[in-house]
Each structure stands twice: as structure tokens, then as C-alpha cells.
Design a protein around this motif. Structure first.
Motif, short mmCIF file in Angstrom:
data_model
loop_
_atom_site.label_atom_id
_atom_site.label_comp_id
_atom_site.label_asym_id
_atom_site.label_seq_id
_atom_site.Cartn_x
_atom_site.Cartn_y
_atom_site.Cartn_z
N THR A 167 30.64 -27.89 11.82
CA THR A 167 31.24 -26.76 12.53
C THR A 167 30.92 -26.82 14.01
O THR A 167 31.78 -26.57 14.87
N VAL A 168 29.66 -27.16 14.32
CA VAL A 168 29.25 -27.30 15.72
C VAL A 168 30.01 -28.44 16.38
O VAL A 168 30.51 -28.31 17.51
N LEU A 169 30.09 -29.57 15.69
CA LEU A 169 30.82 -30.72 16.24
C LEU A 169 32.27 -30.38 16.51
O LEU A 169 32.85 -30.80 17.53
N ALA A 170 32.88 -29.62 15.61
CA ALA A 170 34.29 -29.24 15.79
C ALA A 170 34.47 -28.39 17.05
O ALA A 170 35.47 -28.51 17.77
N SER A 171 33.48 -27.54 17.34
CA SER A 171 33.54 -26.74 18.57
C SER A 171 33.44 -27.61 19.81
O SER A 171 34.15 -27.39 20.81
N VAL A 172 32.57 -28.61 19.77
CA VAL A 172 32.44 -29.54 20.89
C VAL A 172 33.74 -30.32 21.07
O VAL A 172 34.21 -30.53 22.20
N ILE A 173 34.31 -30.75 19.96
CA ILE A 173 35.57 -31.49 20.02
C ILE A 173 36.68 -30.62 20.60
O ILE A 173 37.49 -31.08 21.41
N ALA A 174 36.72 -29.35 20.20
CA ALA A 174 37.74 -28.44 20.74
C ALA A 174 37.63 -28.33 22.25
O ALA A 174 38.64 -28.37 22.97
N ALA A 175 36.40 -28.22 22.76
CA ALA A 175 36.20 -28.15 24.21
C ALA A 175 36.65 -29.43 24.89
O ALA A 175 37.27 -29.41 25.96
N GLY A 176 36.35 -30.58 24.27
CA GLY A 176 36.76 -31.86 24.83
C GLY A 176 38.27 -32.02 24.84
O GLY A 176 38.85 -32.52 25.82
N ILE A 177 38.93 -31.59 23.77
CA ILE A 177 40.40 -31.67 23.70
C ILE A 177 41.03 -30.79 24.78
O ILE A 177 41.98 -31.20 25.45
#
Length: 383
Positions: A167-177
């Protein structure tokens, strides 16, 4: 995985996405970073295409099955086969819950609230994987897609802590996208004409410089069609600039349509009433045929008075082309001649024999300031 290692994995993922220059690079960095962070053997990033009602796979990384390619062109699944993104997760968000990840195994759900999906289980079994963790990616408050990380059947099953970390990684990925999309939008605007949506002069310069290098190295044919839209000043003076802008937009659409007839051709507005097509690869005769079609269609526009169109191609006898400037001067000289003689068809540089007037005009000493406009190098010697 300890807290320090997980923190380092998050930082590495974020840095990898930050270093990406394109969406594809960003997607790949995200999937690889998450796969490593979760000690998975395979990872995929998918986007929810609402208008098409499907999850489209953007990238597959790690140990791929024979039917999985890194950047698939057509791997997509109807959302009803994976309803969590629109039903299960939506209900949780509506009730105040967060978009938490969950785990599934080849035998069914494992960690997290019920998200059991027969299709995911069948896919795990078919590809010899034992478990997966699925994390929704939320962008601007809306479901954007999902992160999927899997492990082989022989490896330990993901647990609740892994799901929370996903879940944390998905949030980081969302910010990167989000960052990548903003940068791509800035780049797009930098190379796009705001009125017509065509490429702008900067985009032509970059593409033409690259093409000239390919021509010098491998003899690739480059053709440049330069058009001057007739009658724009009359329309602006008599009917207003808003109507003139509509004429520019309509001609831009015609130019785009004709350019699409030549694969890989760039359609651009150079500025004001000047436009161009840059074709790399097609034969000169094909480009001239399309330029003729462009003239015919432009003459049918209700508000305008057709176009003056000039063509220069490295496949014609125009002498060596060692710089973008020379090809521009030749195409511009051909367009200038077309305008002077009110030609209804394109004038092509180099096709009137050894004493071709267009080539002589292009190679003549630079004209006086104000006689001609714009092109880079117009008032410089032409190598």
C-alpha cells in the motif's frame, strides 16, 4: 524485511521513477522497484481505462511467462473480471476506508479483506506462481490502476505486513506517475502549437536535425513540404482574428490528415500562416503526391485562398544536404516560387533541369532583410 531495508527500498523506487524521462521508463522503474522491495519474482503495473471498461497492462517485469511481454500492446482485461477496482474498493472508499492492498494465493485469498477473484487465482496457477499482492494506485483521489507483485509457488506467501508495505509502495508510485505526467505535459506543450495542436517549430528543428544525421550516415530520404496559407491576412482584416484562427485550425486539420498518409510524417505549424510536413523515409514522388493532395484540399476550404506549397527532397537533384538549414532554404525557395507564380500545385526543388530556378534561388546570396521571413539561417550562408 526490516524497517531500514524497506525504507531504502522506498527511496530507491522513488529515485528510479524520478530519473525516468518517459512514462514507459517511469512504469518500468515502478514495477521493478516494487518487485525488489517485496522480494517478488514478477511485477506488473496496470491502468484502469474507464472509458473502455478495462484494466490495461502497461508493463511486465521480472520472471515473465511465455505470454507476457515487457511492454504489451494489447494485454487488457475487462474490469468485470477484476471487479475489486470498481466495486469492492469503491465501497470501502465510500465508507471511509483506504485503498489498502490485499494478498491472494493459488488456493484463494490470504491476507486482507475479501478481494477474492477467480481470474487472479487461475492466472497464478497457470503461470506457476504461488501468491500475489495487489495494491490499488490512487491518483488525484481516483483509482488510476493497480500494482501487482507475485512470488513463485515455492516461496513464502505474502503476509499482512507485505500487503501494508505494498500500500505504501503504491502511494509512492502514484506520486511518481503524477510527476512524470506533469513533466510530459510540459514537454508536450513545449513542442506543440497551442492553436492547431500540431507540432511547433521547435519540434521540427529537433526532428529534422536528427533526420539529417541519419541521411548523412545512411542515406535516408528526407523531404520537407513548406506551405504558406493564402488569404489569412484578408480574413483577419475583414472578418476578425477569431475567424482567421478558425481558418488556421481547419488547414491544420487538413495538413494532419494528409501527413497521416505518409507513415511517420510530422505535421507542424512553423508560425503565422506557415506550415510544413517533414517526411523521413518515404520516396520523394510519394511526398509530392501528398503535397498535391494537400493543395487540392486546401483550395476547397471555405474561407481561404489555397496554399503556396514548396517541396525539397534529398532524393531529388538538389545537391548535397549537410544541414537542416539547406533543406529549409530549398523548400522555402520552392514555396516562394509557388507563391510568385500562383501555382495551384506544389513546386518541387531540383526538378527543372540543371539550371533549376529554385535551387539557384536557395543558393543565391541571402536576400535583404524583410524580403523573406522566419526560417533559421535565412540570412546566413547556406552550406
Amino acid at each position: 524485511m526490516g524497517e531500514d531495508r524497506r525504507l531504502k527500498a522506498v527511496v530507491a523506487l522513488a529515485q528510479g521513477m524520478a530519473a525516468a524521462h518517459t512514462s514507459r521508463e517511469s512504469w518500468r522503474a515502478a514495477a521493478l522497484g516494487a518487485c525488489h522491495a517485496l522480494a517478488g519474482s514478477f511485477a506488473a503495473l496496470s491502468m484502469w481505462e474507464r472509458e473502455l471498461g478495462r484494466l490495461r497492462v502497461l508493463v511486465n517485469v521480472g520472471e515473465r511467462a511465455p505470454d507476457e511481454v515487457e511492454f504489451p500492446e494489447g494485454e487488457a482485461y475487462p474490469v468485470h473480471q477484476f471487479p475489486e477496482i470498481t466495486e469492492f474498493l469503491h465501497e470501502r472508499w465510500a465508507g471511509g476506508g483506504g485503498p489498502n492492498a490485499w494478498v491472494e494465493t493459488a488456493d484463494g485469498p490470504a491476507a486482507g479483506p475479501a478481494g477474492y477473484c477467480h481470474q487472479r487465482v487461475a492466472a497464478l496457477r497457470r503461470r506457476g506462481r504461488g501468491c500475489c499482492v495487489v495494491a490499488p494506485i490512487v491518483l488525484n483521489g481516483r483509482a488510476w490502476g493497480e500494482l501487482y507483485v507475485a512470488r513463485p509457488a515455492a516461496d513464502p506467501v505474502f503476509d499482512r505486513a507485505d500487503a501494508d508495505f505494498a500500500t505504501v509502495l503504491a502511494s509512492v508510485i502514484a506520486a511518481g506517475i503524477a510527476q512524470t505526467e506533469r513533466l510530459e505535459e510540459v514537454r508536450r506543450l513545449a513542442f506543440t502549437d497551442a492553436l492547431t495542436g500540431l507540432a511547433n517549430r521547435r519540434a521540427v528543428d529537433v526532428r529534422l536535425d536528427e533526420a539529417v544525421e541519419r541521411h548523412k550516415a545512411a542515406g535516408v530520404v528526407i523531404s520537407l513540404v513548406v506551405c504558406d496559407l493564402n488569404g489569412l491576412k484578408r480574413v483577419n482584416d475583414t472578418r476578425g482574428h477569431a475567424v482567421g484562427d478558425r481558418l488556421l485550425e481547419r488547414f491544420g486539420s487538413v495538413l494532419s490528415l494528409c501527413g497521416a498518409m505518409l507513415p511517420g510524417t510530422l505535421a507542424a505549424r512553423l508560425g503565422g500562416d506557415e506550415f510544413c510536413l517533414l517526411a523521413v523515409g518515404p520516396a520523394a514522388d510519394e511526398v509530392v503526391r501528398i503535397a498535391d493532395e494537400l493543395c487540392r484540399r486546401a483550395a476547397e476550404l471555405e474561407l481561404g485562398e489555397g496554399v503556396a506549397c514548396g517541396v525539397a527532397s534529398t532524393e531529388d537533384p538538389i545537391g548535397p544536404v549537410r544541414s537542416a538549414r539547406r533543406l529549409f532554404r530549398l523548400a522555402d525557395a520552392a514555396q516562394y516560387r509557388a507563391k510568385a507564380v500562383r501555382a495551384a500545385k506544389p513546386v518541387v526543388a531540383g526538378r527543372e533541369g540543371p539550371d533549376d530556378p529554385v535551387v539557384r534561388l536557395a543558393d543565391a546570396p541571402s536576400p535583404t532583410e524583410g524580403e523573406r521571413r522566419r526560417f533559421r539561417g535565412r540570412h546566413e550562408p547556406c552550406p
